[in-house]
Design an enzyme around this catalytic site. Structure first.
Site, PDB file in Angstrom:
ATOM      1  N   LYS A   1      68.532  15.010  72.898  1.00  0.00           N
ATOM      2  CA  LYS A   1      68.428  14.650  71.347  1.00  0.00           C
ATOM      3  C   LYS A   1      69.194  13.689  71.129  1.00  0.00           C
ATOM      4  CE  LYS A   1      68.170  16.093  66.868  1.00  0.00           C
ATOM      5  NZ  LYS A   1      68.596  17.550  66.381  1.00  0.00           N
TER       6      LYS A   1
ATOM      7  N   ASP B   1      64.723  24.652  62.483  1.00  0.00           N
ATOM      8  CA  ASP B   1      66.093  24.135  62.265  1.00  0.00           C
ATOM      9  C   ASP B   1      66.898  25.063  61.584  1.00  0.00           C
ATOM     10  OD1 ASP B   1      68.035  22.099  62.447  1.00  0.00           O
ATOM     11  OD2 ASP B   1      67.565  21.209  60.749  1.00  0.00           O
TER      12      ASP B   1
ATOM     13  N   HIS C   1      67.155  13.041  65.399  1.00  0.00           N
ATOM     14  CA  HIS C   1      67.637  13.224  64.055  1.00  0.00           C
ATOM     15  C   HIS C   1      67.224  12.015  63.320  1.00  0.00           C
ATOM     16  CE1 HIS C   1      70.263  15.329  61.030  1.00  0.00           C
ATOM     17  NE2 HIS C   1      70.089  14.239  60.513  1.00  0.00           N
TER      18      HIS C   1
ATOM     19  N   LEU D   1      70.673  19.036  56.394  1.00  0.00           N
ATOM     20  CA  LEU D   1      70.364  17.753  56.656  1.00  0.00           C
ATOM     21  C   LEU D   1      69.326  17.699  57.556  1.00  0.00           C
ATOM     22  CD1 LEU D   1      74.114  16.494  56.650  1.00  0.00           C
ATOM     23  CD2 LEU D   1      72.378  16.123  55.155  1.00  0.00           C
TER      24      LEU D   1
ATOM     25  N   ARG E   1      74.204  28.360  68.202  1.00  0.00           N
ATOM     26  CA  ARG E   1      75.670  28.376  68.444  1.00  0.00           C
ATOM     27  C   ARG E   1      76.209  29.194  69.683  1.00  0.00           C
ATOM     28  NH1 ARG E   1      74.636  24.583  64.539  1.00  0.00           N
ATOM     29  NH2 ARG E   1      74.615  25.457  62.647  1.00  0.00           N
TER      30      ARG E   1
ATOM     31  N   HIS F   1      69.067  26.129  66.089  1.00  0.00           N
ATOM     32  CA  HIS F   1      70.361  25.886  66.255  1.00  0.00           C
ATOM     33  C   HIS F   1      70.904  27.681  66.634  1.00  0.00           C
ATOM     34  CE1 HIS F   1      71.145  22.106  65.239  1.00  0.00           C
ATOM     35  NE2 HIS F   1      70.052  22.218  64.533  1.00  0.00           N
TER      36      HIS F   1
ATOM     37  N   HIS G   1      62.465  17.541  61.975  1.00  0.00           N
ATOM     38  CA  HIS G   1      62.660  17.925  60.643  1.00  0.00           C
ATOM     39  C   HIS G   1      62.242  16.943  59.701  1.00  0.00           C
ATOM     40  CE1 HIS G   1      66.434  16.381  61.406  1.00  0.00           C
ATOM     41  NE2 HIS G   1      66.880  17.309  62.102  1.00  0.00           N
TER      42      HIS G   1
ATOM     43  N   ASN H   1      74.040  20.633  69.788  1.00  0.00           N
ATOM     44  CA  ASN H   1      75.212  20.001  69.182  1.00  0.00           C
ATOM     45  C   ASN H   1      76.523  21.160  68.919  1.00  0.00           C
ATOM     46  OD1 ASN H   1      73.580  21.580  67.323  1.00  0.00           O
ATOM     47  ND2 ASN H   1      74.541  20.424  65.547  1.00  0.00           N
TER      48      ASN H   1
ATOM     49  N   HIS I   1      62.511  23.856  67.141  1.00  0.00           N
ATOM     50  CA  HIS I   1      64.122  23.200  66.700  1.00  0.00           C
ATOM     51  C   HIS I   1      64.849  24.260  66.159  1.00  0.00           C
ATOM     52  CE1 HIS I   1      66.316  19.812  65.027  1.00  0.00           C
ATOM     53  NE2 HIS I   1      67.013  20.835  64.733  1.00  0.00           N
TER      54      HIS I   1
ATOM     55  N   HIS J   1      75.680  29.008  59.536  1.00  0.00           N
ATOM     56  CA  HIS J   1      77.124  28.876  59.414  1.00  0.00           C
ATOM     57  C   HIS J   1      77.547  30.128  58.616  1.00  0.00           C
ATOM     58  CE1 HIS J   1      77.248  24.584  60.346  1.00  0.00           C
ATOM     59  NE2 HIS J   1      75.997  24.592  59.959  1.00  0.00           N
TER      60      HIS J   1
ATOM     61  N   ALA K   1      76.276  21.877  56.390  1.00  0.00           N
ATOM     62  CA  ALA K   1      75.039  21.773  56.244  1.00  0.00           C
ATOM     63  C   ALA K   1      74.268  22.746  57.234  1.00  0.00           C
ATOM     64  CB  ALA K   1      74.686  20.094  56.612  1.00  0.00           C
TER      65      ALA K   1
HETATM   66  O1  DOR Z   1      71.528  20.851  58.300  1.00  0.00           O
HETATM   67  C1  DOR Z   1      71.610  20.689  59.336  1.00  0.00           C
HETATM   68  N1  DOR Z   1      72.514  21.892  59.995  1.00  0.00           N
HETATM   69  N2  DOR Z   1      71.312  19.502  59.933  1.00  0.00           N
HETATM   70  C2  DOR Z   1      71.795  19.298  61.249  1.00  0.00           C
HETATM   71  O2  DOR Z   1      71.215  18.182  61.725  1.00  0.00           O
HETATM   72  C3  DOR Z   1      72.451  20.088  61.962  1.00  0.00           C
HETATM   73  C4  DOR Z   1      72.331  21.367  61.465  1.00  0.00           C
HETATM   74  C5  DOR Z   1      73.660  22.251  62.278  1.00  0.00           C
HETATM   75  O3  DOR Z   1      73.761  22.159  63.203  1.00  0.00           O
HETATM   76  O4  DOR Z   1      74.390  23.020  61.096  1.00  0.00           O
HETATM   77 ZN    ZN Z   2      68.833  20.965  63.621  1.00  0.00          ZN
END
Ligand code: DOR
Ligand code: ZN
Length: 348
Positions: free
Chosen positions: A99, A247, A136, A219, A17, A15, A174, A41, A13, A251, A263
């Site tokens: 997802k 996860d 999720h 989250l 970007r 991310h 998660h 996402n 899992h 950011h 988050a």
């Molecule tokens: O904390 C999180 N960040 N939870 C998520 O489900 C998405 C993720 C994000 O893409 O930043």
């Molecule tokens: Zn995630």
């Protein structure tokens, strides 16, 4: 135990970007993991196999030279996902799952599913084509207390999805509560879960230790200590249903340290080392290899990796930040602090 050599792990899992953020983070994951399940996402979300393949190409182009890291792609489920698209996923060598984001539950979930029962025909097609559903699992209604949203999702949706589609492979992503652990343990063999390093190492006090700590905000949100203990127990139990999924969700520092901070915890820089710390707390380092390197590929029906990685008990300091582009930076989990374990050699 001062060194630990295990089969090379995967991250189930992640991310990463796009653009400059992708280029800043992907090397951290590729240094540790052979493969990772890539979350869809983006803005706009990855909703078709064609988009997923284009995104995969962008990730491959951003890898450090010589890396053979493999991104395992996923699609973002919407109210418009068609049975034809599910068939294309089943036929694809590169797209491995779909997802479900309940609309409004988290970052970039606006395009997610508002009426979950309305997508049951998609779940039926996924079960038929044996395409895994990644969830999720948080009820997004603002009326729910933020600490109760995972349990509310199990009660309102997940139990029913599993009951209606027992053949559907589901990864409860998660997991953060004792309730989620209990659900996964009592569900059929088709239901598994990922666990993040931050939910194994921290409880909700970390969010407010002497002041607001935005880099611990993700989250689902960190929960009470007894939930953390349930996660530690599950991860180190040897139960094949639980596996590694960081996860890691980058950011920029500016967007995290804001009046309405994003988050997501960035953990890819030290992922395996963070898990090693958690497993050591439980005196269960001997269980790390199954959690990190065996249970995930077995569930996804992919071969286990052949390479090995070695962790040594050797302190190192996490930088205060990593550069992204120009003046943009990324603040990692444990910024400026000392890590007990260090990943040494890779592959081979
Ligand atoms: O904390 C999180 N960040 N939870 C998520 O489900 C998405 C993720 C994000 O893409 O930043
Ligand atoms: Zn995630």
């Amino acid at each position: 135990m001062d060194t630990l050599t295990i089969t090379q792990p995967d991250d189930w899992h992640l991310h990463v970007r796009t653009g400059s953020m992708l280029r800043a983070v992907i090397g951290h994951t590729a240094r540790q993991f052979a493969r990772a399940i890539i979350m869809p996402n983006l803005k706009p979300p990855v909703v078709s196999v064609a988009q997923a393949l284009a995104y995969r190409d962008e990730i491959l182009a951003a890898l450090p030279p010589g890396s053979d890291f493999q991104p395992l792609m996923t699609l973002y489920l919407t109210g418009n996902t068609s049975a034809d698209e599910i068939r294309r996923v089943a036929d694809s060598d590169h797209v491995h799952a779909i997802k479900l984001y309940p609309a409004g539950a988290t970052t970039n979930s606006d395009a997610g599913v508002g009426d979950i029962r309305a997508v049951y025909p998609v779940f039926e097609a996924m079960a038929r084509h044996d395409v895994p559903l990644l969830v999720h699992g948080e009820a997004p209604e603002p009326g729910h207390d933020i600490f109760d949203r995972e349990k509310a999702f199990i009660d309102a949706h997940l139990s029913d999805i599993h009951r209606q589609f027992p053949e559907l492979r589901i990864v409860f992503e998660h997991v953060t509560t004792q309730d989620a652990v209990a659900f996964v343990e009592s569900a059929g063999d088709n239901v598994a879960a990922t666990i993040t390093p931050q939910h194994l190492l921290y409880n909700r006090n970390a969010l407010l230790a002497g002041g607001v700590r935005p880099h611990f905000y993700c989250l689902p949100i960190l929960k009470r200590e007894h939930h953390r203990q349930a996660l530690l127990k599950a991860a180190t139990s040897g139960n094949r249903k639980f596996f590694l999924g960081t996860d890691s969700a980058p950011h920029s520092t500016l967007l995290k340290e804001s009046a309405c901070g994003c988050a997501g915890c960035f953990s890819a820089h030290a992922a395996l080392e963070l898990y090693a710390e958690a497993f050591e707390q439980m005196q269960a380092l001997d269980k790390l290899e199954a959690f990190a390197s065996f249970n995930g590929p077995d569930f996804y029906r992919l071969p286990r990796n052949i390479g090995r990685v070695t962790l040594v008990k050797q302190p190192w300091q996490v930088p205060a930040s990593y550069p992204v582009k120009d003046s943009v930076t990324l603040t990692p989990l444990r910024a400026g602090e000392t890590m007990a374990w260090q990943l040494l050699s890779t592959f081979g």
